[in-house]
Motif scaffolding. Structure first.
Motif, mmCIF file in Angstrom:
data_model
loop_
_atom_site.group_PDB
_atom_site.id
_atom_site.type_symbol
_atom_site.label_atom_id
_atom_site.label_comp_id
_atom_site.label_asym_id
_atom_site.label_seq_id
_atom_site.Cartn_x
_atom_site.Cartn_y
_atom_site.Cartn_z
ATOM 1 N N UNK A 52 0.825 -1.223 0.000
ATOM 2 C CA UNK A 52 0.000 0.000 0.000
ATOM 3 C C UNK A 52 0.850 1.260 0.000
ATOM 4 N N UNK A 53 2.033 1.164 -0.595
ATOM 5 C CA UNK A 53 2.959 2.299 -0.606
ATOM 6 C C UNK A 53 2.334 3.547 -1.218
ATOM 7 N N UNK B 127 1.742 -1.381 -11.263
ATOM 8 C CA UNK B 127 0.797 -0.287 -11.423
ATOM 9 C C UNK B 127 1.443 0.963 -12.002
ATOM 10 N N UNK B 128 2.590 1.383 -11.448
ATOM 11 C CA UNK B 128 3.178 2.674 -11.822
ATOM 12 C C UNK B 128 4.102 2.591 -13.030
ATOM 13 N N UNK C 219 -3.370 -2.987 -14.023
ATOM 14 C CA UNK C 219 -4.312 -2.687 -12.949
ATOM 15 C C UNK C 219 -3.769 -3.174 -11.607
ATOM 16 N N UNK C 220 -4.291 -2.578 -10.531
ATOM 17 C CA UNK C 220 -3.898 -3.008 -9.191
ATOM 18 C C UNK C 220 -4.265 -4.462 -8.966
ATOM 19 N N UNK D 4 4.505 -4.805 -22.136
ATOM 20 C CA UNK D 4 3.993 -5.318 -20.864
ATOM 21 C C UNK D 4 2.580 -5.861 -20.990
ATOM 22 N N UNK D 5 2.346 -6.976 -20.303
ATOM 23 C CA UNK D 5 1.012 -7.554 -20.210
ATOM 24 C C UNK D 5 0.953 -8.381 -18.932
ATOM 25 N N UNK D 6 -0.253 -8.713 -18.522
ATOM 26 C CA UNK D 6 -0.411 -9.518 -17.318
ATOM 27 C C UNK D 6 0.276 -10.869 -17.478
#
Length: 441
Positions: free
Chosen positions: A35-36, A264-265, A270-271, A327-329
């Motif tokens: 949760x940074x 995420x960043x 997605x989160x 990038x991909x899941x």
């Protein structure tokens, strides 16, 4: 009448009792990394998102700076008073730090007092964790059946993976039930509250621990001064142990704590996707750690340490470069599972090796000092270093360079510690060989 060894069920119950507190220690650490983004917005508001996130990761890393102090003071306490009592004390300190982070109001409510109290909580957690891993590892090594130390000690790290799985599952559930605005405002605190609620249960479980027979039979209990003198005289061994741990701690925090932020960043996933990947990493680590710990009992520690530090050197940066290119899941999951396999295979041999090379009378403080120095210098600041490397180089795969450097340190340490004799001491079950390795370092 001859006393028989404890039955397998008793051994299993002991492993659960001793690692339950280790789960709690790591659960709180992971939550801070998970949760940074939200913690940075709540306690460390700054002019831009990068500065705010870096302040949060620096606070996360500050907890690791307290680990060497905790390793020396609490480690000496454990080596003198006992494994059981020391593990109860570390749990109490960790619980105090967790409550501070869970209940402190945000910067908007109490100003600069908010980040100060959060930092205090992290320092308490770091002081406690300085000896928790060492205390648990030494306890497991001393209660293990002959020839199976690698398998039993691997459950120290495996319990951390359960913490990852639970924390990631909680995070995923919150993101499904609450809106991003609700999670950012107050929802991120819920897992910390959950941690506070299970503390009493963990106290009850850990209080039922028995002292290890090996410690009870030891007649010599060194004074604090003697422990310090031993650490000074064995400084080369401590430094070599620190280098051995460096690869474990960097890879661990890179593929677990930093993964949600990276996904995420940096990768713009997605989160929920990032948390699913983290959940899968926890399961992968949990499976591979005892398997490779058991394998190290059969073939020795050295072959695994050499093989997987080399694999990390050759594959980490290319794997991350392939990931960030498109990038991909699916690609993130593939790369992270590969890094999980490399980490768990190395760590399955590393933790038990570190318990074996330390002098018996100061085993806890020696292990804890080497481990805590590695986390303070290398692992604890991995999220901050990864974030800084990406910002400085413009290369989203740059965290792979940091992990590669840590793997080189691990390779060098393995060659130093095992330069005489070739085989890991525990692979032949010879305590005299372990002492010889310690002296040679």
């Amino acid at each position: 009448m001859t006393t028989l060894s404890p039955p397998a069920q008793s051994k299993f119950g002991t492993v659960i009792r001793v690692t339950s507190g280790n789960f709690m220690e790591m659960f709180d650490f992971f939550l801070f990394g998970f949760y940074a983004n939200y913690i940075s917005q709540t306690f460390f508001p700054a002019g831009d998102a990068y500065a705010s996130l870096m302040l949060t990761f620096m606070t996360f890393g500050a907890g690791f700076l307290m680990r060497p102090l905790g390793a020396i003071l609490l480690g000496a306490y454990v080596d003198r008073v006992g494994r059981r009592q020391g593990l109860i004390v570390t749990l109490a300190l960790m619980a105090t730090g967790t409550m501070l982070i869970a209940f402190v109001p945000g910067y908007a409510t109490i100003g600069y007092l908010a980040p100060f109290l959060v930092l205090t909580g992290r320092l308490l957690q770091g002081f406690s964790a300085g000896v928790e891993l060492g205390g648990v590892s030494v306890y497991l090594s001393e209660m293990a059946t002959p020839g199976r130390k690698g398998f039993y000690v691997s459950w120290q790290s495996a319990s951390q993976q359960v913490a990852i799985i639970v924390a990631a599952a909680l995070g995923y559930g919150l993101n499904q039930v609450l809106t991003p605005l609700q999670v950012g405002a107050w929802g991120w605190r819920i897992p910390f509250f959950v941690g506070c609620m299970i503390v009493p249960i963990l106290f009850i479980i850990r209080r039922s621990l028995q002292e290890t027979e090996e410690f009870k039979q030891r007649k010599h209990r060194p004074e604090l001064k003697a422990i310090f003198q031993s650490m000074v005289s064995n400084w080369r061994l401590v430094v070599a142990g620190m280098m051995l741990v460096s690869f474990t701690t960097v890879s661990f925090y890179l593929i677990t704590v930093y993964t949600p932020t990276f996904g995420k960043t940096v990768l713009k996933l997605s989160t929920s996707d990032s948390l699913i990947v983290t959940f899968c990493i926890g399961i992968s680590n949990f499976i591979w750690l005892p398997i490779m710990g058991s394998l190290s009992d059969r073939i020795g520690r050295k072959p695994l340490l050499l093989c997987f530090s080399l694999l990390a050197i050759l594959s980490t940066y290319p794997a991350l470069s392939w990931l960030v290119h498109d990038a991909s899941f699916q690609k993130m999951l593939t790369v992270e599972l590969w890094l999980s396999f490399v980490y768990a295979s190395y760590n399955g041999a590393m933790v038990v090796a570190l318990t074996e090379v330390m002098p018996v009378d100061v085993r806890t403080v020696g292990f804890s000092l080497a481990y805590s120095l590695a986390t303070a210098i290398f692992g604890g600041f991995t999220p901050a270093i990864a974030t800084g490397l990406i910002e400085a180089t413009g290369d989203s795969a740059a965290p792979g360079l940091w992990m590669t450097f840590a793997a080189i340190c691990g390779l060098i340490a393995t060659l130093i510690l095992y330069r005489k004799g070739g085989a890991a001491p525990a692979s032949i079950g010879d305590t005299k060989a372990a002492s010889a390795v310690a002296r040679s370092a």
